[in-house]
Design an enzyme around this catalytic site. Structure first.
Site, PDB file in Angstrom:
ATOM      1  N   GLN A  82      49.831  40.989  42.088  1.00  0.00           N
ATOM      2  CA  GLN A  82      50.078  40.411  40.755  1.00  0.00           C
ATOM      3  C   GLN A  82      51.188  41.145  40.005  1.00  0.00           C
ATOM      4  OE1 GLN A  82      47.289  42.159  41.474  1.00  0.00           O
ATOM      5  NE2 GLN A  82      47.171  43.785  39.962  1.00  0.00           N
ATOM      6  N   PHE A 121      37.096  44.872  40.432  1.00  0.00           N
ATOM      7  CA  PHE A 121      35.806  45.297  41.016  1.00  0.00           C
ATOM      8  C   PHE A 121      35.215  44.247  41.957  1.00  0.00           C
ATOM      9  CE2 PHE A 121      36.045  46.688  36.497  1.00  0.00           C
ATOM     10  CZ  PHE A 121      36.468  47.984  36.736  1.00  0.00           C
ATOM     11  N   GLU A 150      47.916  44.737  45.231  1.00  0.00           N
ATOM     12  CA  GLU A 150      48.277  44.617  43.810  1.00  0.00           C
ATOM     13  C   GLU A 150      49.436  43.632  43.630  1.00  0.00           C
ATOM     14  OE1 GLU A 150      46.497  45.894  41.481  1.00  0.00           O
ATOM     15  OE2 GLU A 150      45.506  47.673  42.309  1.00  0.00           O
ATOM     16  N   CYS A 188      31.075  37.324  34.230  1.00  0.00           N
ATOM     17  CA  CYS A 188      31.024  35.917  34.593  1.00  0.00           C
ATOM     18  C   CYS A 188      31.726  35.122  33.486  1.00  0.00           C
ATOM     19  CB  CYS A 188      29.575  35.456  34.754  1.00  0.00           C
ATOM     20  SG  CYS A 188      28.681  35.386  33.197  1.00  0.00           S
TER      21      CYS A 188
HETATM   22 ZN    ZN Z   1      27.484  37.346  32.844  1.00  0.00          ZN
END
Ligand code: ZN
Length: 201
Positions: free
Chosen positions: A95, A23, A93, A181
């Site tokens: 990876q 995303f 893509e 995060c």
């Molecule tokens: Zn966060």
């Protein structure tokens, strides 16, 4: 925003890598660069690994359906045969490609081709993903794009997996992953561990 380098004299090849979590807009950025090259009448080819068939066999598909045609290939060495006369090669893509991809990209660059590679830098365990770390090492230009953490709104660098499936490749990503995060990713893993330990005792 990434700006293409200027040239004096003969144009030479190079490698660009666009990496980040799920995303984060990697494919959108790849498409943006490829479309600009197409407008400049450069011959563009786009490849993706044969394994990624989530939406459409013939397209690099970003999640907002802003897509362009691509060729699925089962091994990176195929790129060497499919790029005669091509000026710009896009790889999505990355990876999921084999470990030979960085070497193949270097050979393409030596032929004078601009190689633009997009891929996940880390898997859901936070580990470097497939050939991506080696690609980052040999690339001339690296762009790390970020998602937004779905819990706190900070910049997200990690792909947090919600499903229980242990395999690294889980297709149909939208409902199984969250962009997080570092802190929220870490907190989620600690909570999961506690839940698992409670189940076991
Ligand atoms: Zn966060």
């Amino acid at each position: 925003m990434f700006l293409e380098p200027h040239f004096k004299g003969q144009r030479s090849g190079w490698i660009e890598v666009i990496c980040g979590s799920m995303f984060s807009g990697k494919t959108e950025e790849l498409i943006r660069r490829l479309k600009r090259a197409k407008i400049a009448n450069q011959k563009v080819e786009i490849f993706k690994p044969g394994i990624d068939t989530r939406y459409d066999d013939k397209k690099v598909v970003s999640h907002d359906a802003n897509s362009i045609l691509s060729v699925p290939v089962d091994h990176s060495s195929r790129l060497l045969k499919l790029t005669d006369g091509v000026g710009v090669v896009g790889i999505d893509e990355a990876q999921f490609f084999d470990e030979q991809l960085p070497e193949v990209c270097q050979q393409l660059a030596l032929r004078g081709i601009r190689v633009i590679v997009a891929g996940l830098d880390m898997d859901y365990r936070g580990q470097p993903f497939g050939p991506m770390p080696n690609l980052l090492a040999v690339a001339e230009y690296i762009t790390k794009v970020h998602a937004i953490c779905q819990h706190c709104g900070n910049l997200a660098t990690h792909s947090y997996r919600l499903s229980e499936d242990e395999s690294t490749v889980v297709l149909g990503e939208q409902d199984r992953y969250e962009a997080r995060c570092r802190t929220c990713y870490h907190m989620g893993n600690i909570l999961n561990l506690q839940v698992r330990e409670e189940k076991e005792t």
